[in-house]
Scaffold this motif. Structure first.
Motif, PDB file in Angstrom:
ATOM      1  N   ALA A 186      -1.632   7.964   2.049  1.00 12.37           N
ATOM      2  CA  ALA A 186      -0.244   7.529   1.899  1.00 12.37           C
ATOM      3  C   ALA A 186       0.431   7.326   3.258  1.00 12.37           C
ATOM      4  O   ALA A 186       1.079   6.295   3.493  1.00 12.37           O
ATOM      5  CB  ALA A 186       0.534   8.549   1.071  1.00 12.37           C
ATOM      6  N   VAL A 187       0.275   8.268   4.155  1.00 10.35           N
ATOM      7  CA  VAL A 187       0.895   8.144   5.477  1.00 10.35           C
ATOM      8  C   VAL A 187       0.286   6.966   6.233  1.00 10.35           C
ATOM      9  O   VAL A 187       1.004   6.193   6.890  1.00 10.35           O
ATOM     10  CB  VAL A 187       0.745   9.460   6.276  1.00 10.35           C
ATOM     11  N   GLY A 188      -1.016   6.795   6.135  1.00 12.52           N
ATOM     12  CA  GLY A 188      -1.659   5.661   6.788  1.00 12.52           C
ATOM     13  C   GLY A 188      -1.188   4.335   6.237  1.00 12.52           C
ATOM     14  O   GLY A 188      -0.951   3.380   6.991  1.00 12.52           O
ATOM     15  N   GLY A 189      -1.017   4.251   4.926  1.00 17.53           N
ATOM     16  CA  GLY A 189      -0.508   3.022   4.325  1.00 17.53           C
ATOM     17  C   GLY A 189       0.916   2.721   4.750  1.00 17.53           C
ATOM     18  O   GLY A 189       1.269   1.563   5.015  1.00 17.53           O
ATOM     19  N   ILE A 190       1.724   3.750   4.840  1.00 17.87           N
ATOM     20  CA  ILE A 190       3.105   3.551   5.286  1.00 17.87           C
ATOM     21  C   ILE A 190       3.139   3.069   6.733  1.00 17.87           C
ATOM     22  O   ILE A 190       3.851   2.123   7.068  1.00 17.87           O
ATOM     23  CB  ILE A 190       3.922   4.854   5.117  1.00 17.87           C
ATOM     24  N   LEU A 191       2.335   3.705   7.594  1.00 15.94           N
ATOM     25  CA  LEU A 191       2.317   3.286   8.999  1.00 15.94           C
ATOM     26  C   LEU A 191       1.757   1.873   9.160  1.00 15.94           C
ATOM     27  O   LEU A 191       2.214   1.114  10.018  1.00 15.94           O
ATOM     28  CB  LEU A 191       1.497   4.260   9.840  1.00 15.94           C
ATOM     29  N   SER A 192       0.767   1.518   8.351  1.00 15.47           N
ATOM     30  CA  SER A 192       0.137   0.206   8.497  1.00 15.47           C
ATOM     31  C   SER A 192       0.998  -0.922   7.959  1.00 15.47           C
ATOM     32  O   SER A 192       1.086  -1.993   8.581  1.00 15.47           O
ATOM     33  CB  SER A 192      -1.203   0.186   7.767  1.00 15.47           C
TER      34      SER A 192
END
Length: 70
Positions: A11-17
């Motif tokens: 989830a955090v990676g998707g938000i950052l990407s």
């Protein structure tokens, strides 16, 4: 790494990407997001494999019978 941590990293990676458009000097947030999503996906796969291995394990108990002769 458990399933919860893996989902959190995804989830955090998707938000950052995909959702963050801010710029930090010297840091590419898109790449950081992809790395976090990769780590989360790898952790999720490993957690599922370990959990499925644990459920397939069989346990046997051995009992010994002794005969006493008089």
């Amino acid at each position: 790494m458990g399933i919860g941590v893996s989902v959190f990293l995804l989830a955090v990676g998707g938000i950052l990407s995909f959702a963050v458009s801010d710029r930090i000097s010297g840091v590419d947030l898109t790449v950081v997001g992809y790395i976090l999503m990769g780590a989360g996906a790898l952790g999720l796969i490993m957690a599922v494999l370990i959990t499925s291995q644990r459920s397939r394990a069989t346990h046997t108990s051995v009992t010994e019978q002794r005969r006493y002769e008089e």
